[in-house]
Design a protein around this motif. Structure first.
Motif, short mmCIF file in Angstrom:
data_model
loop_
_atom_site.label_atom_id
_atom_site.label_comp_id
_atom_site.label_asym_id
_atom_site.label_seq_id
_atom_site.Cartn_x
_atom_site.Cartn_y
_atom_site.Cartn_z
N HIS A 93 -0.10 -3.62 5.37
CA HIS A 93 1.15 -4.08 4.74
C HIS A 93 1.86 -2.91 4.07
CE1 HIS A 93 -0.34 -7.89 5.91
NE2 HIS A 93 -1.35 -7.85 5.07
N HIS A 94 1.08 -1.99 3.51
CA HIS A 94 1.67 -0.76 2.96
C HIS A 94 2.35 0.05 4.08
CE1 HIS A 94 2.11 3.01 0.77
NE2 HIS A 94 1.42 3.62 1.71
N ASN A 152 5.51 -1.64 5.09
CA ASN A 152 6.57 -1.49 4.09
C ASN A 152 7.19 -0.09 4.15
OD1 ASN A 152 6.37 -4.09 3.06
ND2 ASN A 152 4.83 -3.53 1.53
N VAL A 153 6.33 0.92 4.24
CA VAL A 153 6.84 2.29 4.31
C VAL A 153 7.66 2.48 5.57
CG1 VAL A 153 6.15 4.72 4.52
CG2 VAL A 153 4.97 3.23 2.89
N SER A 205 -1.98 -2.91 -0.08
CA SER A 205 -0.91 -3.83 -0.46
C SER A 205 -1.17 -5.17 0.20
CB SER A 205 0.46 -3.31 -0.01
OG SER A 205 0.84 -2.18 -0.76
N TYR A 243 1.79 -5.46 -4.08
CA TYR A 243 1.96 -4.13 -3.48
C TYR A 243 1.24 -3.08 -4.31
CZ TYR A 243 5.72 -6.18 -0.59
OH TYR A 243 6.47 -6.93 0.30
N GLU A 295 6.77 0.61 -3.13
CA GLU A 295 6.95 -0.73 -2.57
C GLU A 295 7.39 -1.73 -3.64
OE1 GLU A 295 2.85 0.14 -1.05
OE2 GLU A 295 3.37 -1.51 0.29
N TRP A 302 10.82 -1.27 -4.19
CA TRP A 302 11.46 -1.11 -2.88
C TRP A 302 12.34 0.15 -2.85
CZ3 TRP A 302 9.12 -3.34 0.87
CH2 TRP A 302 9.66 -3.24 2.15
N ASN A 303 11.64 1.28 -2.98
CA ASN A 303 12.26 2.60 -2.95
C ASN A 303 13.34 2.75 -4.03
OD1 ASN A 303 12.49 5.20 -2.00
ND2 ASN A 303 13.93 4.68 -0.37
#
Lengths: 399, 399
Positions: free
Chosen positions: B111-112, B115-116, B328, B335, B340, B343-344
């Protein structure tokens, strides 16, 4: 040059190479020749150079000068003990010279980086935007660094072949011609090393072969960089050239544009920056010279590599190895890897003196049984600098 | 849990955590409680766990069982020596538990990774094609791994800011919640470790914070992976959980598709593969829980990580650290990094209980003085497993 050797019943110890003999530094010390240096000879009875390196640069230099004095032709007195202190190199077994802490591999050979960029990103600029702003590097594997002469087993792994995921022995095994810095001084975590101080951290240099499996590397390296394509083995020469012996080979560093951030700017000496070295290097495949190049083709200096590595506070330890990255010149005969020499397999090398069979005469990548040897000999202003060679022979994959 | 502690005039030594006390294993041994195990108590008078780990898995297990027997409530006889062998934890100073060889960081938290991928490659697939075929990993820096409680200095470095190359303290300092495997058994160079044997190489687990400077990382990481964005520091818990203590927390491994190459396939036990672990993990920022997640969210098992790492012949040493990669879950509150969670930087975290100043209430990345703490406590089938925490406070950059 310093190395670790053993012979007969003598356990691994520190030696200094002298023509085709090795000076046993523990015995030299026990005979009292280092007594003015206030040095315990036991530091030379160790299986790595680390304890000697920890004594610091003034001691490295004093020992280096003393040894050269003892071995000079004029020193007739010392000749009387030659039979006690000099061992014929052919009787000795060589060992990995340092207990390695961390191993970092730079990418400082600009012609290599351009060649790789042209092959793998044909539609883009050969160099990525960061290349001329920082000495790009990644962490490598210390556990699998071996001394020259150790056979290298062909790695197995996953790679794409004809669009299909495959597992098996690498079909694209390669060498990379590099120089390795041996770090002899510790830096503190959180404390950057300035570019002015950086060279003080270098004990000496080795020749370094960063064996690479191009097919494994290509499939795995996005997004986090090379891993199994590299960490099956790297080879270093058994002998470490003292850094101060490189001094006569200094040359003007290349002009670097665009302008660098201040932490990467060296102060010029007499108008020029001379942090590069004019060192002739060559690669032999099965005793045939297939590449001749020079360390001055590196874009980044050793001082810049160290300043960059530590600017964020990353700490160096005695025994760390910093390799330069592949050193390639501008012409095909001066490329430091088969990837470049055969242009990704498109232009096979033809080796003279082999059998007339088409497979035997050509090389794209390494075959089982191939031996790769790297050498470095430079002569300048009456000084000769010779690296210990690094050699290795490819063994078939484990079954 | 095993760790290295010192107190008063006692030099660093091996201890076993027991509630808020530490059992001094050298003293336990000197009192004869390990005599049936044929164990020299001196192995516990060392400043790292390495020599104990080298004794091998049967010894780890025998010592672990013996300690639990001595500390059980029924052992009245041993209570008589408690004042000689138990030291209050508040009196002790903790040290890095292992002398680390190589450090490898995996990317096994799917999931990490997704997300990245969504943040950095919004137009492409979140996962690269190799992700589900191999546990992607890269080599990290061993020298800058520190024990829980050590302050972390904000790194300086180069990064792009508003399209312009900038140098200064990182503006995007982050944590990464990971588990670290401590390798307790050596493998031979050139010899892969099979997936069936892989878990035998794990001595135990730590909580691991892979501090990351996202701005430095983003500018540097192409084409060779993360370097200065990571190697300024990583933190590990002072206490190592014995691997066998994880057994009650085994859960079925996730279904992995597409099909794996044979070297990554585990043999099912009773129809299922149970190489994953149900371990609850959480992250606190300045004492506020900002993430709760679970080790079962890892896509790749520890056994698969080891089988992959060695399939090309790369060798493992006692004291190597293999970190899992950021763990995450599927929901924002689970997360394992601020990258994450915010969200950046687009969705700042709002921390309760802070001042009303807008800058004080929100977090995108870490501020100087922030403390990040990671914890793990799991309860299952009557078994409780508690990790030692890993904590660190951000110090301002060096000037």
């Amino acid at each position: 040059m310093y190395g670790i050797f053993s012979y007969d019943i003598a356990s691994p110890r520190v030696g200094f190479k002298h023509r085709d003999h090795i000076l046993d530094l523990e015995v030299v010390g026990l005979l009292g020749y280092f007594s003015e240096l206030n040095l315990d000879p036991a530091v030379f009875a160790r299986p790595t150079l680390n304890d000697f390196m920890k004594l610091g640069k003034p001691t490295w230099q004093a020992v280096n000068h003393r040894i050269k004095d003892l071995l000079s032709n004029e020193n007739v007195a010392f000749e009387g003990v030659h039979d006690q202190v000099l061992i014929r190199e052919s009787r000795a077994m060589m060992h990995l010279p340092v207990r390695i802490g961390d191993y970092t591999d730079f990418y400082a050979g600009i012609h290599h980086a351009e060649n790789v960029g042209r092959m793998f990103r044909p539609d883009g600029e050969p160099l990525l935007p960061n290349y001329k702003q920082m000495p790009v590097a990644y962490h490598g594997r210390a556990s699998s660094i071996v001394v020259s002469g150790t056979p290298i087993r062909r790695p197995q792994g996953q790679f794409m072949q004809g669009g299909k995921l495959t597992f098996g022995p690498s079909q694209a095994l390669d060498f990379e011609l590099e120089l390795g810095l041996i770090i002899g001084k510790e830096s503190r975590l959180g404390q950057p090393v300035s570019i002015a101080d950086a060279e003080d951290y270098v004990f000496g240099l080795v020749l370094f072969n960063d064996w690479s499996a191009r097919d494994i590397q290509r499939w795995e390296y996005q997004p986090l960089g090379p891993f199994l394509g590299k960490n099956f083995g790297s080879s270093m020469s058994a002998w470490v050239v003292p850094f101060e012996d490189l001094h006569p080979f200094r040359v003007e560093s290349p002009r670097q544009e665009p302008a660098l951030l201040p932490y990467l700017q060296s102060s010029p000496t007499e108008g020029t920056i001379s942090n590069h070295f004019d060192l002739t290097l060559e690669v032999l495949l099965n005793d045939v010279v297939i590449s001749q190049t020079n360390a001055r083709y590196l874009y980044w200096s050793f001082a810049q590599m160290i300043a960059h590595h530590t600017v964020n506070g990353c700490n160096l330890n005695v025994g760390d190895v910093l390799a330069s990255g592949t050193i390639s010149g501008t012409e095909p005969g001066s490329y430091g890897s088969l990837l470049e020499l055969s242009w990704n397999g498109e232009r096979p090398l033809v080796l003279p003196g082999e059998t007339a069979e088409p497979e035997g005469r050509k090389r794209t990548f390494l075959q089982d049984g191939d031996t790769v040897t790297m050498r470095g000999i430079s002569i300048k202003h009456g000084h000769t600098l010779k690296f210990g060679e690094v050699t290795g022979t490819i063994q078939p994959s484990a079954q």
